[in-house]
Design a protein around this motif. Structure first.
Motif, PDB file in Angstrom:
ATOM      1  N   GLU A  95      -3.443 -13.793  -0.298  1.00  0.00           N
ATOM      2  CA  GLU A  95      -2.320 -12.958   0.183  1.00  0.00           C
ATOM      3  C   GLU A  95      -1.931 -13.430   1.578  1.00  0.00           C
ATOM      4  O   GLU A  95      -2.780 -13.627   2.434  1.00  0.00           O
ATOM      5  CB  GLU A  95      -2.746 -11.481   0.179  1.00  0.00           C
ATOM      6  CG  GLU A  95      -1.844 -10.537   0.969  1.00  0.00           C
ATOM      7  CD  GLU A  95      -0.380 -10.548   0.541  1.00  0.00           C
ATOM      8  OE1 GLU A  95      -0.111 -10.400  -0.658  1.00  0.00           O
ATOM      9  OE2 GLU A  95       0.491 -10.713   1.431  1.00  0.00           O
ATOM     10  N   GLN A 145       6.798  -4.709  -1.474  1.00  0.00           N
ATOM     11  CA  GLN A 145       7.360  -3.672  -2.367  1.00  0.00           C
ATOM     12  C   GLN A 145       6.379  -2.533  -2.663  1.00  0.00           C
ATOM     13  O   GLN A 145       6.753  -1.357  -2.663  1.00  0.00           O
ATOM     14  CB  GLN A 145       7.761  -4.294  -3.691  1.00  0.00           C
ATOM     15  CG  GLN A 145       8.919  -5.264  -3.589  1.00  0.00           C
ATOM     16  CD  GLN A 145       9.164  -5.891  -4.929  1.00  0.00           C
ATOM     17  OE1 GLN A 145      10.010  -5.434  -5.673  1.00  0.00           O
ATOM     18  NE2 GLN A 145       8.416  -6.930  -5.267  1.00  0.00           N
ATOM     19  N   HIS A 195       6.336  -0.031   0.062  1.00  0.00           N
ATOM     20  CA  HIS A 195       7.643   0.498   0.512  1.00  0.00           C
ATOM     21  C   HIS A 195       8.394   1.045  -0.694  1.00  0.00           C
ATOM     22  O   HIS A 195       9.518   0.613  -0.975  1.00  0.00           O
ATOM     23  CB  HIS A 195       8.490  -0.613   1.143  1.00  0.00           C
ATOM     24  CG  HIS A 195       8.019  -1.047   2.486  1.00  0.00           C
ATOM     25  ND1 HIS A 195       7.078  -2.025   2.668  1.00  0.00           N
ATOM     26  CD2 HIS A 195       8.356  -0.632   3.730  1.00  0.00           C
ATOM     27  CE1 HIS A 195       6.867  -2.196   3.973  1.00  0.00           C
ATOM     28  NE2 HIS A 195       7.625  -1.367   4.633  1.00  0.00           N
ATOM     29  N   GLY A 213       6.821   5.930  -4.614  1.00  0.00           N
ATOM     30  CA  GLY A 213       5.531   6.501  -5.004  1.00  0.00           C
ATOM     31  C   GLY A 213       5.600   7.335  -6.279  1.00  0.00           C
ATOM     32  O   GLY A 213       4.779   8.230  -6.483  1.00  0.00           O
ATOM     33  N   HIS A 225       6.446   6.816 -12.925  1.00  0.00           N
ATOM     34  CA  HIS A 225       7.562   7.063 -13.846  1.00  0.00           C
ATOM     35  C   HIS A 225       7.053   7.306 -15.256  1.00  0.00           C
ATOM     36  O   HIS A 225       6.095   6.659 -15.698  1.00  0.00           O
ATOM     37  CB  HIS A 225       8.507   5.856 -13.854  1.00  0.00           C
ATOM     38  CG  HIS A 225       9.381   5.791 -12.634  1.00  0.00           C
ATOM     39  ND1 HIS A 225      10.386   6.708 -12.402  1.00  0.00           N
ATOM     40  CD2 HIS A 225       9.405   4.935 -11.584  1.00  0.00           C
ATOM     41  CE1 HIS A 225      10.982   6.417 -11.251  1.00  0.00           C
ATOM     42  NE2 HIS A 225      10.407   5.347 -10.730  1.00  0.00           N
ATOM     43  N   THR A 271      -3.278 -15.755   4.376  1.00  0.00           N
ATOM     44  CA  THR A 271      -3.305 -17.094   3.785  1.00  0.00           C
ATOM     45  C   THR A 271      -2.049 -17.283   2.937  1.00  0.00           C
ATOM     46  O   THR A 271      -1.904 -16.657   1.888  1.00  0.00           O
ATOM     47  CB  THR A 271      -4.584 -17.255   2.914  1.00  0.00           C
ATOM     48  OG1 THR A 271      -5.714 -17.039   3.766  1.00  0.00           O
ATOM     49  CG2 THR A 271      -4.676 -18.637   2.294  1.00  0.00           C
ATOM     50  N   VAL A 308       0.547 -19.361   0.635  1.00  0.00           N
ATOM     51  CA  VAL A 308       0.653 -20.511  -0.268  1.00  0.00           C
ATOM     52  C   VAL A 308       1.917 -21.284   0.094  1.00  0.00           C
ATOM     53  O   VAL A 308       3.013 -20.710   0.111  1.00  0.00           O
ATOM     54  CB  VAL A 308       0.699 -20.023  -1.739  1.00  0.00           C
ATOM     55  CG1 VAL A 308       0.968 -21.188  -2.682  1.00  0.00           C
ATOM     56  CG2 VAL A 308      -0.610 -19.324  -2.088  1.00  0.00           C
ATOM     57  N   SER A 325       4.112 -12.831  -6.851  1.00  0.00           N
ATOM     58  CA  SER A 325       4.508 -12.915  -5.450  1.00  0.00           C
ATOM     59  C   SER A 325       5.788 -12.165  -5.125  1.00  0.00           C
ATOM     60  O   SER A 325       6.426 -12.442  -4.100  1.00  0.00           O
ATOM     61  CB  SER A 325       4.598 -14.382  -5.028  1.00  0.00           C
ATOM     62  OG  SER A 325       5.367 -15.088  -5.943  1.00  0.00           O
ATOM     63  N   GLY A 326       6.160 -11.216  -5.969  1.00  0.00           N
ATOM     64  CA  GLY A 326       7.219 -10.261  -5.650  1.00  0.00           C
ATOM     65  C   GLY A 326       8.517 -10.900  -5.176  1.00  0.00           C
ATOM     66  O   GLY A 326       9.190 -11.618  -5.925  1.00  0.00           O
TER      67      GLY A 326
HETATM   68  C1  LIG Z   1      12.696   0.892  -2.660  1.00  0.00           C
HETATM   69  C2  LIG Z   1      11.784   0.759  -3.838  1.00  0.00           C
HETATM   70  C3  LIG Z   1      11.403   1.890  -4.576  1.00  0.00           C
HETATM   71  C4  LIG Z   1      10.561   1.757  -5.677  1.00  0.00           C
HETATM   72  N1  LIG Z   1      10.087   2.876  -6.300  1.00  0.00           N
HETATM   73  C5  LIG Z   1       9.179   2.741  -7.307  1.00  0.00           C
HETATM   74  C6  LIG Z   1       8.553   3.881  -7.876  1.00  0.00           C
HETATM   75  O1  LIG Z   1       8.756   5.000  -7.436  1.00  0.00           O
HETATM   76  N2  LIG Z   1       7.707   3.702  -8.916  1.00  0.00           N
HETATM   77  C7  LIG Z   1       7.432   2.458  -9.442  1.00  0.00           C
HETATM   78  O2  LIG Z   1       6.678   2.353 -10.408  1.00  0.00           O
HETATM   79  N3  LIG Z   1       7.987   1.346  -8.873  1.00  0.00           N
HETATM   80  C8  LIG Z   1       8.808   1.463  -7.814  1.00  0.00           C
HETATM   81  N4  LIG Z   1       9.332   0.356  -7.213  1.00  0.00           N
HETATM   82  C9  LIG Z   1       8.982  -0.961  -7.722  1.00  0.00           C
HETATM   83  C10 LIG Z   1       7.581  -1.376  -7.304  1.00  0.00           C
HETATM   84  O3  LIG Z   1       7.320  -1.041  -5.963  1.00  0.00           O
HETATM   85  C11 LIG Z   1       7.449  -2.883  -7.504  1.00  0.00           C
HETATM   86  O4  LIG Z   1       7.926  -3.196  -8.786  1.00  0.00           O
HETATM   87  C12 LIG Z   1       6.004  -3.344  -7.390  1.00  0.00           C
HETATM   88  O5  LIG Z   1       5.445  -2.885  -6.173  1.00  0.00           O
HETATM   89  C13 LIG Z   1       5.924  -4.851  -7.494  1.00  0.00           C
HETATM   90  O6  LIG Z   1       4.616  -5.235  -7.138  1.00  0.00           O
HETATM   91  P1  LIG Z   1       4.294  -6.768  -6.892  1.00  0.00           P
HETATM   92  O7  LIG Z   1       2.828  -6.859  -6.698  1.00  0.00           O
HETATM   93  O8  LIG Z   1       4.935  -7.559  -7.990  1.00  0.00           O
HETATM   94  O9  LIG Z   1       5.117  -7.145  -5.582  1.00  0.00           O
HETATM   95  P2  LIG Z   1       4.790  -6.908  -4.037  1.00  0.00           P
HETATM   96  O10 LIG Z   1       4.239  -5.572  -3.788  1.00  0.00           O
HETATM   97  O11 LIG Z   1       6.041  -7.267  -3.302  1.00  0.00           O
HETATM   98  O12 LIG Z   1       3.643  -7.959  -3.728  1.00  0.00           O
HETATM   99  C14 LIG Z   1       3.852  -9.349  -3.702  1.00  0.00           C
HETATM  100  C15 LIG Z   1       2.860  -9.928  -2.724  1.00  0.00           C
HETATM  101  O13 LIG Z   1       2.906 -11.349  -2.789  1.00  0.00           O
HETATM  102  C16 LIG Z   1       2.690 -11.840  -1.487  1.00  0.00           C
HETATM  103  N5  LIG Z   1       3.192 -13.214  -1.397  1.00  0.00           N
HETATM  104  C17 LIG Z   1       4.457 -13.634  -1.625  1.00  0.00           C
HETATM  105  N6  LIG Z   1       4.565 -14.955  -1.425  1.00  0.00           N
HETATM  106  C18 LIG Z   1       3.323 -15.396  -1.082  1.00  0.00           C
HETATM  107  C19 LIG Z   1       2.813 -16.663  -0.714  1.00  0.00           C
HETATM  108  N7  LIG Z   1       3.579 -17.781  -0.689  1.00  0.00           N
HETATM  109  N8  LIG Z   1       1.481 -16.760  -0.393  1.00  0.00           N
HETATM  110  C20 LIG Z   1       0.683 -15.663  -0.422  1.00  0.00           C
HETATM  111  N9  LIG Z   1       1.142 -14.424  -0.725  1.00  0.00           N
HETATM  112  C21 LIG Z   1       2.444 -14.288  -1.067  1.00  0.00           C
HETATM  113  C22 LIG Z   1       3.460 -10.865  -0.612  1.00  0.00           C
HETATM  114  O14 LIG Z   1       3.064 -10.907   0.740  1.00  0.00           O
HETATM  115  C23 LIG Z   1       3.172  -9.548  -1.295  1.00  0.00           C
HETATM  116  O15 LIG Z   1       2.058  -8.875  -0.736  1.00  0.00           O
HETATM  117  C24 LIG Z   1      10.144   0.462  -6.092  1.00  0.00           C
HETATM  118  C25 LIG Z   1      10.511  -0.656  -5.341  1.00  0.00           C
HETATM  119  C26 LIG Z   1      11.295  -0.516  -4.207  1.00  0.00           C
HETATM  120  C27 LIG Z   1      11.592  -1.719  -3.375  1.00  0.00           C
END
Ligand SMILES: Cc1cc2nc3c(=O)[nH]c(=O)nc-3n(C[C@H](O)[C@H](O)[C@H](O)COP(=O)(O)OP(=O)(O)OC[C@H]3O[C@@H](n4cnc5c(N)ncnc54)[C@H](O)[C@@H]3O)c2cc1C
Length: 411
Positions: free
Chosen positions: A34, A43, A46, A49, A52, A170, A172, A204-205
């Motif tokens: 990470e 995401q 932020h 919460g 769904h 760290t 990538v 990686s969101g």
């Molecule tokens: C405003 C908002 C409201 C939402 N409300 C809801 C809700 O109420 N309920 C629900 O179920 N979903 C909700 N969602 C959706 C949900 O939050 C996301 O779908 C989910 O958190 C995605 O998780 P993730 O792990 O894919 O992405 P992320 O949480 O974004 O994590 C990705 C991680 O990858 C890391 N990363 C990226 N590139 C690299 C790299 N090159 N090297 C190392 N690390 C890297 C980042 O730092 C990050 O920590 C909401 C989203 C938003 C933005």
């Protein structure tokens, strides 16, 4: 050392995958990388919460399936790990005849998705929520609330207890794949380093397109950031509603509309809206990134989305800068709120995959190579669905590595 599995991304999707992979294969070495100094910083940390229930999603889609499974899995995880949650239920409120018609279509969809809901009339709405006005609604009892950062941190603890390795701070910066393994080039606390593994999973969101392309995989989508801006109500409004209050969404728009959300800490937020972001991981209204902007303006899909949603985009942007406009979107169903009730609250940024033809990718999307699997689109409700998504990834990895048990065997 060559790890069996390397996972990129310490949001809820990456952490759920790491935890479940290690649970399935205790004898295998698993590392999660990470770039930030803590988990769930983007995401996952932020969002609204909300757990769904799965009201909106196209029947048969991965979203519909994983969301339904995700409610039960999330609640079970919270119970097992002593994490606060509340199945307070949600009310979708129609405020006029057009919305009432849309509400009935949504009710049909709930039936198709096997979601238990109740259609309610104006009088019952008033009885359930005296501070909310509308001509009818849908009551979804299974919807809940939780803090997804807490869930992710608990998953990290379970993963590490089983011997999983995590590397924070760290980033990538490069990926390459050979017949035997994958090399992950990283910058760790400012120093270059490399991690080798037999199989790679990226979660990686907001950077999903970039990490996928790092391995030379051709993609026809790009991540476009959409800001979701919130306000918080003053503490004396903490009991203004008993349920989460959502508008009936416009079926042509991908986001759910500004809602009143009871948070697990007892506060109530208003939001999120959906406005164009100019920096993928920049949370301030004025944050811009030249690289992110360049990637957008040189991508044909961006202009097509802009054109197709121009009017809505303008209204959202106006309301983002002009608080009275934002207030109107919530006064529609909660008329007593005033401008001074909207207190500052941090924004979130959605990673939305957009295809070259300008279509928004609604479902979860994956890409793969011989020794890798990439989560390319994991929009809402991916936090709710993170456990089923992780489970699905573990199954895919088992299929790809030729055995349910051996990442090391030929992929
Ligand atoms: C405003 C908002 C409201 C939402 N409300 C809801 C809700 O109420 N309920 C629900 O179920 N979903 C909700 N969602 C959706 C949900 O939050 C996301 O779908 C989910 O958190 C995605 O998780 P993730 O792990 O894919 O992405 P992320 O949480 O974004 O994590 C990705 C991680 O990858 C890391 N990363 C990226 N590139 C690299 C790299 N090159 N090297 C190392 N690390 C890297 C980042 O730092 C990050 O920590 C909401 C989203 C938003 C933005």
């Amino acid at each position: 050392m060559v790890y069996d599995y390397v996972i990129v991304g310490g949001g809820i999707v990456g952490m759920s995958t790491a935890w479940q992979l290690k649970q399935r294969h205790p004898e295998k070495s698993v590392i999660l990388i990470e770039k930030e100094g803590l988990y769930a910083k983007h995401q996952t940390g932020h969002n609204s919460g909300v757990i769904h229930a799965g009201v909106y999603y196209a029947p048969g889609s991965l979203k519909a399936k994983f969301c339904k499974e995700g409610v039960a899995a999330t609640i079970q995880f919270c119970q097992q790990n002593d994490i606060a949650y509340d199945q307070c239920g949600k009310l979708l409120v129609a405020t006029n005849s057009v919305e009432k018609e849309r509400m009935l279509a949504l009710y049909e969809r709930c039936q198709q998705n096997g979601i238990e809901v109740e259609l309610i009339d104006e009088a019952r709405l008033k009885e359930l929520e005296p501070n909310i006005v509308g001509v009818g609604g849908i009551l979804v009892k299974d919807t809940g609330i939780v803090n997804y950062q807490q869930v992710t941190t608990a998953m990290a603890m379970r993963f590490e207890e089983m011997g999983g390795v995590t590397r924070l701070n760290t980033e990538v910066v490069g990926l390459s794949e050979s017949a035997e393994d994958v090399t992950v080039s990283v910058m760790s606390n400012g120093k270059p380093d490399a991690v080798r593994a037999r199989f790679l999973i990226t979660c990686s969101g907001l950077m999903a397109d970039r990490t996928t392309r790092m391995l030379g995989i051709e993609t026809d989508f790009q991540i476009i950031p959409f800001r979701g801006e919130y306000y918080r109500l003053p503490a004396h409004y903490n009991n203004i509603v008993k349920h989460l209050i959502y508008p009936i969404p416009d079926p042509d728009l991908p986001f759910l509309g500004v809602h009143l959300t009871r948070m697990i800490d007892g506060s109530v937020t208003v939001g999120p809206n959906a406005v164009q972001g100019w920096k993928r991981e920049g949370y301030g209204k004025l944050n811009i990134s030249l690289r992110d902007i360049w990637d957008m303006v040189t991508f044909s899909g961006f202009w097509k989305v802009l054109k197709a949603n121009f009017r809505v985009g303008l209204v959202e942007t106006k309301n983002s800068w002009w608080k009275p406009g934002y207030l109107k979107t919530v006064q529609k169903y909660c008329p007593q709120l005033k401008l001074s009730d909207l207190e500052a609250y941090p924004a979130g940024i959605r990673a939305q995959a957009v295809m070259k033809d300008g279509s928004l990718v609604h479902d979860f999307l994956f890409a793969e190579s011989a020794r890798s699997l990439h989560v390319c689109n994991a929009p809402s409700p991916a936090a709710t669905s993170a456990i089923p998504i992780g489970n699905y990834i573990c199954d895919k990895v088992a299929d790809k590595t030729g055995s349910g048990n051996a990442a090391g065997q030929a992929a």
